[in-house]
Enzyme design. Structure first.
Site, PDB file in Angstrom:
ATOM      1  N   LYS A  83       0.840  -1.195   0.000  1.00 24.11           N
ATOM      2  CA  LYS A  83       0.000   0.000   0.000  1.00 24.11           C
ATOM      3  C   LYS A  83       0.880   1.253   0.000  1.00 24.11           C
ATOM      4  O   LYS A  83       1.548   1.554   0.995  1.00 24.11           O
ATOM      5  CB  LYS A  83      -0.894  -0.009   1.240  1.00 24.11           C
ATOM      6  CG  LYS A  83      -1.891   1.138   1.303  1.00 24.11           C
ATOM      7  CD  LYS A  83      -3.014   0.945   0.320  1.00 24.11           C
ATOM      8  CE  LYS A  83      -4.088   1.999   0.495  1.00 24.11           C
ATOM      9  NZ  LYS A  83      -5.163   1.873  -0.488  1.00 24.11           N
ATOM     10  N   LYS A 127     -10.703  -0.022   4.513  1.00 23.80           N
ATOM     11  CA  LYS A 127     -11.861   0.517   5.250  1.00 23.80           C
ATOM     12  C   LYS A 127     -13.124  -0.303   5.003  1.00 23.80           C
ATOM     13  O   LYS A 127     -14.008  -0.346   5.868  1.00 23.80           O
ATOM     14  CB  LYS A 127     -12.072   2.000   4.932  1.00 23.80           C
ATOM     15  CG  LYS A 127     -12.444   2.349   3.522  1.00 23.80           C
ATOM     16  CD  LYS A 127     -13.928   2.482   3.289  1.00 23.80           C
ATOM     17  CE  LYS A 127     -14.182   2.904   1.864  1.00 23.80           C
ATOM     18  NZ  LYS A 127     -15.589   2.714   1.445  1.00 23.80           N
TER      19      LYS A 127
END
Length: 312
Positions: free
Chosen positions: A128, A213
């Protein structure tokens, strides 16, 4: 009253082409709040989750560039800062809209830690990207000095990368439950939650990672025994063959169909794929649960089965 977790995408917090100022973000959040208030007005008990990609990236930038003046904060602290900032804007925007509609509902943000497994294999392959771009020689010097993992990012330069581990436990879950049970609209697991590991003695320690998320929202929905997980994004419906001449928009999906389409590679990693994965996981967690993926402006219609994509 049916309980739902609403996961807000980046478009609900920041508008493309608009300046990345606090004032501009609050303006967008107030528009988003109108749609959340519509859902609350339909009689749903709402818990809000959200992303933080652009915001935490800017906080990291600010910290890196000001490092000669004041010590840079570690990534987990930047995540906490973004939770507080975005939560504050949602509280202010949604409280304003609800008050203007005559509602006495209160909004509260819980700065939320989420435990991840320090042995999660994703820590061995961080992917990421976060923070600013660097030239290769700068990136290698930073890696040597700070121990960061630096990777080339699509020809645009070198960036720091961190792991994206699976959420295991929501630390402040009881606080969220208490607030929900007492009528609060709660904002939780912002940005996927602040990633922490639980040490052998039980203490928590922040770690440099980004929790997806949508997966954190799914975990929250499961733990709160919600009836539905509503993932709001930039498109009204999930599609297969996206952006191709034979694109097909889907109104409903079974779990089996969703898994088949995932296996066939219809959903992009980092985009629609984690949303489908989270939606499927929630539906499989208990009979009778459903997941909805749709756009912000279609949320109420989607809950009525008139828009969006329902996975059940």
């Amino acid at each position: 009253m049916k309980k739902i977790v609403v996961a807000l995408g980046g478009n609900a917090l920041q508008e493309a082409g608009k300046p990345a100022t606090a004032e501009a973000q609050l303006e967008v959040v107030e528009k988003t709040a109108e749609h959340i208030a519509d859902i609350i007005g339909e009689g749903y008990e709402v818990v809000v989750a959200h992303g933080n990609g652009p915001q935490v990236g800017r906080l990291v930038l600010q910290n890196e560039y000001a490092n000669d003046i004041t010590p840079a904060m570690p990534f987990d602290v930047c995540g906490a800062m973004s939770q507080g900032m975005i939560g504050y804007h949602i509280q202010q925007g949604l409280s304003k809209v609800l008050r203007h509609r005559g509602s006495k509902a209160q909004v509260a943000t819980v700065v939320t830690q989420v435990v991840v497994d320090q042995n999660d294999p994703k820590f061995q392959n961080p992917s990421k990207p976060i923070g600013p771009f660097y030239k290769e020689d700068e990136a290698r010097a930073i890696a040597a000095e700070k121990g960061y993992v630096m990777k080339e990012d699509a020809g645009r330069g070198w960036r720091r990368v961190v792991a994206s581990p699976v959420p295991v436990e929501i630390v402040e879950l009881d606080a969220v439950k208490c607030l929900v049970d007492n009528g609060f609209v709660v904002v939780s697991v912002g940005g996927g939650g602040i990633p922490v590991i639980r040490k052998e003695n039980g203490d928590l320690e922040g770690t440099a990672a980004v929790i997806d998320k949508d997966l954190a929202s799914e975990k929250l929905a499961e733990d709160l025994n919600a009836d539905a997980l509503v993932i709001l994004t930039a498109v009204e419906k999930v599609s297969i063959n996206y952006n191709k001449p034979d694109q097909k928009d889907l109104s409903t999906l079974t779990v089996a169909e969703a898994k088949q389409y995932m296996a066939e590679g219809h959903f992009a990693p980092g985009s629609m794929l984690p949303k489908i994965e989270a939606a499927v996981k929630f539906v499989e967690s208990k009979p009778g649960r459903r997941s909805i993926i749709t756009s912000l402006d279609k949320a109420v219609e989607a809950l009525e089965g008139k828009a969006g994509t329902t996975i059940a």
